[in-house]
Design a protein around this motif. Structure first.
Motif, PDB file in Angstrom:
ATOM      1  N   ARG A   9       0.818  -1.217   0.000  1.00  0.00           N
ATOM      2  CA  ARG A   9       0.007   0.037   0.078  1.00  0.00           C
ATOM      3  C   ARG A   9       0.915   1.154   0.069  1.00  0.00           C
ATOM      4  O   ARG A   9       0.464   2.228  -0.765  1.00  0.00           O
ATOM      5  CB  ARG A   9      -1.084  -0.154   1.148  1.00  0.00           C
ATOM      6  N   LEU A  24       3.165  -8.223  -3.206  1.00  0.00           N
ATOM      7  CA  LEU A  24       1.693  -9.128  -3.173  1.00  0.00           C
ATOM      8  C   LEU A  24       1.946 -10.464  -3.789  1.00  0.00           C
ATOM      9  O   LEU A  24       1.499 -11.567  -3.364  1.00  0.00           O
ATOM     10  CB  LEU A  24       0.712  -8.253  -3.857  1.00  0.00           C
ATOM     11  N   HIS A  28       1.407 -13.425  -1.191  1.00  0.00           N
ATOM     12  CA  HIS A  28       0.106 -14.023  -1.311  1.00  0.00           C
ATOM     13  C   HIS A  28       0.203 -15.100  -2.719  1.00  0.00           C
ATOM     14  O   HIS A  28      -0.532 -15.962  -2.810  1.00  0.00           O
ATOM     15  CB  HIS A  28      -1.087 -13.120  -1.470  1.00  0.00           C
ATOM     16  N   GLU A  41      -6.549  -8.191  -4.989  1.00  0.00           N
ATOM     17  CA  GLU A  41      -5.893  -7.326  -3.871  1.00  0.00           C
ATOM     18  C   GLU A  41      -5.332  -6.158  -4.554  1.00  0.00           C
ATOM     19  O   GLU A  41      -5.541  -4.836  -3.891  1.00  0.00           O
ATOM     20  CB  GLU A  41      -4.756  -8.079  -3.277  1.00  0.00           C
ATOM     21  N   GLU A 212      -4.175  -2.289  12.003  1.00  0.00           N
ATOM     22  CA  GLU A 212      -4.815  -2.813  11.162  1.00  0.00           C
ATOM     23  C   GLU A 212      -6.391  -2.206  11.198  1.00  0.00           C
ATOM     24  O   GLU A 212      -7.283  -2.705  10.410  1.00  0.00           O
ATOM     25  CB  GLU A 212      -5.245  -4.546  11.878  1.00  0.00           C
ATOM     26  N   LYS A 277      -7.641 -10.227   7.702  1.00  0.00           N
ATOM     27  CA  LYS A 277      -8.634  -9.427   6.745  1.00  0.00           C
ATOM     28  C   LYS A 277      -7.824  -8.155   6.142  1.00  0.00           C
ATOM     29  O   LYS A 277      -6.708  -7.693   6.847  1.00  0.00           O
ATOM     30  CB  LYS A 277      -9.747  -8.793   7.704  1.00  0.00           C
ATOM     31  N   THR A 278      -8.180  -7.829   4.981  1.00  0.00           N
ATOM     32  CA  THR A 278      -7.530  -6.555   4.085  1.00  0.00           C
ATOM     33  C   THR A 278      -7.986  -5.503   5.005  1.00  0.00           C
ATOM     34  O   THR A 278      -9.103  -5.410   5.732  1.00  0.00           O
ATOM     35  CB  THR A 278      -7.765  -6.641   2.817  1.00  0.00           C
ATOM     36  N   THR A 309      -8.540 -16.325   3.825  1.00  0.00           N
ATOM     37  CA  THR A 309      -7.468 -15.572   3.086  1.00  0.00           C
ATOM     38  C   THR A 309      -6.683 -16.618   2.115  1.00  0.00           C
ATOM     39  O   THR A 309      -6.053 -16.849   1.171  1.00  0.00           O
ATOM     40  CB  THR A 309      -6.577 -14.828   3.974  1.00  0.00           C
TER      41      THR A 309
END
Length: 346
Positions: A9, A24, A28, A41, A212, A277-278, A309
């Motif tokens: 981000r 990412l 992931h 994402e 978060e 969680k995002t 996830t």
């Protein structure tokens, strides 16, 4: 830190999209840059960053607006409760506690050092498993265990101890109470168990959790505000605890035990689960149109999203969709750009 990648981000905010995509993929995609979860994402981050560029005038006052005040209070109290657990009593002034338990001289220093070793060793399980455990269960179990050991110490000192006189044990006024024999060993054991309960729970999670909670737009300011309260209460406790040992003696443990009880209740009712969680999904929790106004989905109804996830990362979308229903995600999540626009107007 030199070997860790930047946050995707943060890279996106700097228009370094290729690097964001690469990170990412590393986290992931297991090397697959076309992994559907990675692409999804990346698109969510793109939407959020574009929105933030259009609303870049954020100030600390935004943290006090109705749509944000609940998140602000949760982040701030995570850090406040971390201090009010009494952990710093154990770390800063444990020599007084062990002196009251009859541990003197070099033996006191050795016994105190063991506590620091316990703190380091017991942090390791949290580093490995905190995403599986979840934030809420970890915090709730930690505060409950710490409350138990604090009340146990208070009970032992009250029942088997005695006043050490105006000058305290070995002319240390802060060591105002003394206990010997088997009860003194129980005090030491409870002190060690307290540290072992804090280290894998409130210790690391109190730093993970605040970051978060917030949308990227206010994240930096919100986390810095929460951290400032950590050091403010750290400073206050540094002045409070020595006089407390002198004046109210073993009852100091009762105060911190009550704090642990209060934080357990507060966490259960107000701290939603964020594991797995995002940031965008966490926004949905707090802006759930079917939830409580300015609170969102009730905290006790949120669930760990780590398994979901993992399923998405493995392209098991049908299974992830089923898991989502039980993971605390609002079923009818508002459009993120629209909800954020509503935030700005609030």
């Amino acid at each position: 830190m030199f070997f860790l990648p930047e946050s995707p981000r943060w890279l996106a905010r700097k228009d370094r999209w290729d690097e964001a995509h690469a990170v990412l993929t590393l986290v992931h995609g297991k090397g697959d840059s076309d992994n559907p979860f990675v692409l999804r994402e990346l698109e969510e981050i793109r939407e959020m960053v574009n929105f933030e560029k259009q609303n870049s005038d954020v100030t600390y006052l935004e943290l006090l607006k109705p749509h944000m005040i609940n998140r602000t209070h949760i982040g701030v109290f995570t850090q406040i409760w971390s201090q009010l657990t009494g952990m710093n009593v154990m770390m800063y002034y444990i020599t007084y506690v062990f002196l009251m338990a009859g541990v003197k001289g070099n033996a006191n220093l050795v016994a105190s050092s063991i506590q620091y070793v316990i703190n380091v060793v017991m942090t390791v399980p949290a580093l490995l498993y905190v995403d599986r455990w979840g934030r809420r269960p970890t915090l709730l179990v930690g505060s409950t265990l710490m409350m138990t050991w604090l009340f146990a110490n208070a009970g032992i000192l009250a029942s088997y101890g005695k006043w050490a006189g105006p000058n305290g044990v070995q002319n240390t006024r802060e060591a105002s109470w003394e206990v010997s024999g088997a009860p003194s060993k129980a005090v030491i054991a409870c002190s060690y168990l307290f540290v072992a309960s804090y280290a894998p729970t409130w210790g690391p999670v109190s730093w993970i959790y605040p970051s978060e909670l917030y949308p990227l737009r206010v994240r930096a300011k919100a986390v810095s505000a929460a951290t400032s309260f950590n050091w403010l209460f750290n400073f206050a406790l540094g002045y409070f605890v020595p006089p407390a040992f002198v004046n109210i003696k073993w009852q100091t443990y009762l105060i911190f035990g009550v704090f642990c009880l209060a934080m357990t209740i507060h966490t259960f009712f107000m701290f939603p689960e964020t594991a797995g969680k995002t940031l965008e999904e966490v926004v949905d929790i707090f802006e759930d149109p079917n939830g409580i106004k300015h609170v969102g989905t009730p905290a006790w109804k949120t669930r760990i999203g780590t398994k979901r996830t993992v399923m998405l990362e493995q392209n098991r979308f049908d299974e992830a969709s089923q898991a989502e229903k039980g993971a605390g995600h609002p079923e009818d999540s508002p459009d993120r750009s629209g909800s954020e626009t509503a935030e700005t107007k609030a």
